[in-house]
Write an enzyme that holds these catalytic residues in place. Structure first.
Site, PDB file in Angstrom:
ATOM      1  N   ASN A 188       0.799  -1.173   0.141  1.00  0.00           N
ATOM      2  CA  ASN A 188       0.246   0.093   0.119  1.00  0.00           C
ATOM      3  C   ASN A 188       0.743   1.289  -0.082  1.00  0.00           C
ATOM      4  O   ASN A 188       0.363   2.463   0.158  1.00  0.00           O
ATOM      5  CB  ASN A 188      -1.152  -0.065   1.192  1.00  0.00           C
ATOM      6  CG  ASN A 188      -1.776   1.161   1.044  1.00  0.00           C
ATOM      7  OD1 ASN A 188      -2.269   1.430  -0.045  1.00  0.00           O
ATOM      8  ND2 ASN A 188      -2.344   1.630   2.389  1.00  0.00           N
TER       9      ASN A 188
ATOM     10  N   HIS B   2      -5.134  14.327  -5.070  1.00  0.00           N
ATOM     11  CA  HIS B   2      -3.983  14.322  -4.173  1.00  0.00           C
ATOM     12  C   HIS B   2      -3.102  15.361  -4.492  1.00  0.00           C
ATOM     13  O   HIS B   2      -1.850  15.768  -4.042  1.00  0.00           O
ATOM     14  CB  HIS B   2      -3.086  13.120  -4.408  1.00  0.00           C
ATOM     15  CG  HIS B   2      -4.006  11.822  -3.948  1.00  0.00           C
ATOM     16  ND1 HIS B   2      -4.766  11.139  -4.759  1.00  0.00           N
ATOM     17  CD2 HIS B   2      -3.923  11.402  -2.761  1.00  0.00           C
ATOM     18  CE1 HIS B   2      -5.354  10.204  -3.979  1.00  0.00           C
ATOM     19  NE2 HIS B   2      -4.882  10.167  -2.777  1.00  0.00           N
TER      20      HIS B   2
END
Length: 772
Positions: free
Chosen positions: A130, A711
């Protein structure tokens, strides 16, 4: 005694010091000097934490990402950032997130011209973790120029502190493999230009008296075409003849058919992940020349369970006797993927705490193993008998704990049959019924689920956990934030609303807190990317759902509007992949348990009148084995788990799923097999490149390609969104397209979210008027 080392250490700090320093700098609330000071303090502290090792990694610290660091070391900067003012750190953050600092905090003139926004670099997952990295960008004309300053400065720091330094770099073949040729050219054609820069870097380290350099080549655990195998031979013939010694590091999987290749390369040592590749240890020792170091990763660097030291010694002692001083031991991979230190966990369930080991504790396990492997009066198992006894007691206690196994859950999993995973009707029939119920326009707009987690939300959550406000006050605070989210969405003109997830600390932790079979740390933070940290819940036992988890919040939000309200859930595969998962049963078994628990929540939402339910599977691709030959077995149980979760509803209930920051093109058939009515995916950073999959595969259901990068603080224009959606409409019928961001908005501020969504809604209106 075996040489001890580690491949890398967490960089964020036990209290997320790096996160807060980065975010203060980006906001203009602190200076570059302050950010640099925090970085130096963290390196000093972490080198001290690793002081008992024989060799300590240097260069594993990054202000954003180690692959981006390598791009700057190699002088491989995208053209779009080369014309800006400001120093190298400003350009570094431009590539990472689109800009260095926020223009809202100060003008460009006040900050050396650093604040201009550009398209951020594409971001994707680091192998099957991740952790996200910024994808290197290439074209046929790419050149490389060495800038070793970052690594040399950190090396000088380490030397001044008496650190036994082992510089760490990403290897040249892996670097090329991880990047993308933006013009479709052959990346391997760049290798002859790249190798002299790597040789220069190794020479610069040699000139500083470095003996060993760790050079990471994890793509050796993947399936390689002949040209890439040849590239390894070419690269290490050029690099392996210098004065500095090279430790070639592989991890996350088995070498398999690449084992002879790895053993033939002219390097002085080879690291094998002996957690995932234990069966290859003997073959490696036999194939590797007898003058080479064998480094074995004997402690799991990706999970938080204590190592069974006795069992490890049982297989490792004969290896140590055989190899003698050639044996090095380490964690399996960088400890970047686990929290820093268990010592700060004061509130964690004491029984569960006794089963765990974070980064600092894993280094202690390496120390104990090394002493136990040392012959003579001062070594052997007797020298660490107390530590081994304590470890054995903890391992046995976990193995036999009645909290771990629930017969009722196991019986429910055993009773699963194919009917649980089938919708009542095919998509075309469901779609007609859903259109009648929802009455949405063409190019419907929605968001992915979360809205900004404001300081008021965080404050209320902290007060509730601390007991300074009661449940009634907390509920009222969260309802106020939910109402705000609904009002803002209605004012924007969005078509399908969400409740904003004000009550959720994290998309996985929130659900884990309400499921039996989980425990939670207070400070078990792990870096996901940049300043983004997650605190994975700890899945230790059989999973069940004692009560509804989301229904009250979403039903309240639905009561505030006449528009469709989307229920928001995290899917079983993502909850699994973003947890620290028990290692005493197959992951597929734990995933099916999660699927049954989340299915209950889906059905309760439907009963409450929620007609649109999103089940996020952001981590579906992340769990893929690194070798394609092993993909299908994983995809079979992962897709089955999603279908068990989603497919108990009526035809009129619309099921959405969401995926982000992964390459989906090569598993698009499995994504289609999930049979979600609508899928939303990240495509903005790749300029809709992910939609190339639809050139050859006719995706049968509806899709929302993310049209702006959440983001980055940059605000997308209406024209940019329209252009992206027109690209999408070339591959997918317009009547099956949705308009949405590429991920949730919790990390952004309202001042960024509102203008971005205003432009998105305006773009949808333009599309309705101009696209047939």
């Amino acid at each position: 005694m075996a040489t001890t080392h580690t491949l890398g250490f967490p960089r964020i700090g036990a209290k997320r010091e790096l996160k807060f320093a980065l975010e203060a700098y980006w906001k203009g609330a602190s200076s570059r000097d302050e950010l640099v000071r925090v970085g130096a303090d963290l390196r000093k502290r972490h080198w001290r934490d690793q002081g008992a090792l024989d060799l300590v990694p240097v260069g594993d610290f990054a202000f954003y990402d180690q692959v981006l660091d390598m791009s700057f070391t190699l002088g491989n900067l995208p053209e779009r950032v080369k014309g800006f003012h400001g120093d190298a750190l400003d350009n570094y953050f431009r590539v990472a997130r689109g800009r260095s600092a926020e223009t809202a905090a100060h003008s460009a003139e006040e900050h050396g011209g650093c604040c201009g926004g550009v398209a951020a670099g594409e971001m994707t997952k680091w192998f099957d973790t991740n952790y996200h990295y910024i994808v290197p960008e290439f074209d046929a004309g790419t050149t490389f120029t060495l800038d070793a300053s970052r690594l040399l400065e950190q090396l000088a720091e380490a030397k001044a502190q008496g650190v036994k330094a082992k510089p760490v770099i990403v290897g040249p073949v892996t670097y090329l493999a991880l990047g993308k040729a933006k013009d479709g050219s052959d990346k391997l054609a760049l290798l002859p230009r790249l190798l002299p820069v790597y040789a220069g870097l190794l020479q610069a380290l040699t000139d500083q008296g470095v003996e060993w350099v760790q050079i990471d080549e994890p793509i050796l655990v993947t399936e390689l075409e002949a040209a890439w195998r040849d590239a390894f031979t070419q690269a290490y013939r050029a690099l392996g003849t210098g004065a500095v010694k090279l430790l070639l590091a592989t991890y996350f999987g088995q070498l398999q058919d690449n084992l002879p290749l790895a053993c033939s390369l002219p390097v002085q040592g080879l690291h094998l992940d002996a957690i995932t590749a234990r069966d290859e240890v003997d073959a490696l020792i036999q194939a590797l020349p007898t003058d080479r170091v064998v480094s074995l990763g004997v402690v799991n660097g990706r999970n938080i369970w204590k190592t069974d030291l006795g069992a490890t010694l049982d297989w490792l002692e004969p290896v140590a006797e055989r190899l003698g001083e050639r044996l090095w031991i380490a964690p399996s991979c960088s400890l970047l993927h686990v929290p820093v230190d268990l010592a700060g966990e004061r509130k964690l369930d004491e029984e569960a705490r006794s089963w765990l080991a974070f980064a600092v504790q894993k280094l202690e396990e390496i120390r104990v193993l090394a002493i136990a492997l040392t012959p003579g009066r001062d070594g052997g198992r007797a020298a660490v008998a107390a530590e081994l006894d304590a470890n054995r007691a903890a391992v046995e206690a976990r193995r036999h704990s009645p909290r771990v196994n629930n017969p009722a859950v196991k019986a429910a999993v055993a009773a699963i049959d194919a009917r649980l995973g089938r919708r009542k009707s095919a998509f075309i029939e469901r779609a007609a019924k859903q259109a009648t119920r929802l009455n949405l326009p063409k190019f419907p707009t929605t968001t992915i689920g979360s809205f900004p987690q404001t300081k008021e939300i965080r404050q209320a959550r902290s007060q509730f956990k601390a007991g300074t406000i009661d449940a009634v006050a907390y509920t009222e605070a969260m309802r106020g934030e939910i109402a705000r989210s609904v009002r803002e969405q209605e004012a924007l003109g969005l078509d399908v609303l969400v409740h904003g997830e004000a009550e959720r600390n994290d998309m996985v932790e929130y659900f884990g807190e309400q499921l039996d079979g989980y425990v939670f740390s207070q400070g078990g933070w792990v870096q996901s990317y940049g300043s983004r940290c997650v605190k994975p819940p700890i899945l230790f036992g059989d999973i069940s759902r004692p009560r509804a988890m989301t229904v009250d919040w979403i039903a309240y939000a639905a009561s505030l509007t006449d528009k469709p309200m989307k229920g928001m859930l995290t899917g079983p595969v993502t909850i699994l992949n973003w947890s620290f998962v028990r290692d005493d049963q197959p992951r597929s078994e734990s995933c099916r348990q999660l699927a049954l628990a989340i299915r209950e929540e889906v059905l309760d939402l439907e009963t409450a009148g929620v007609g649109v339910i999103q089940i996020d599977e952001a981590a579906l691709r992340e769990g893929l084995p690194l070798r394609k030959s092993q993909w299908q077995a994983y995809l079979d149980w992962a897709v089955e788990s999603f279908r068990i979760t989603a497919n108990g509803v009526a035809d009129e209930t619309q099921i959405h799923t969401h995926m982000c920051y992964s390459e989906f093109n090569d598993i698009i058939a499995s994504i289609a097999a999930m049979d979600a009515d609508v899928i939303t995916i990240e495509t903005s950073r790749s300029d809709m490149e992910l939609l190339d999959a639809f050139d050859d595969f006719k995706y049968p259901n509806e899709i929302g390609p993310g049209v702006y990068d959440i983001h980055s603080p940059n605000i997308p224009t209406e024209g940019h969104i329209v252009d992206l959606m027109k690209k999408a409409a070339e591959r997918i019928p317009a009547d099956r397209l949705w308009v949405n961001p590429d991920c949730g908005l919790k990390t952004r501020q309202w001042a960024e979210v509102l203008p971005a969504l205003t432009n998105m809604v305006s773009a949808a209106k333009t599309l309705r008027a101009t696209v047939a």
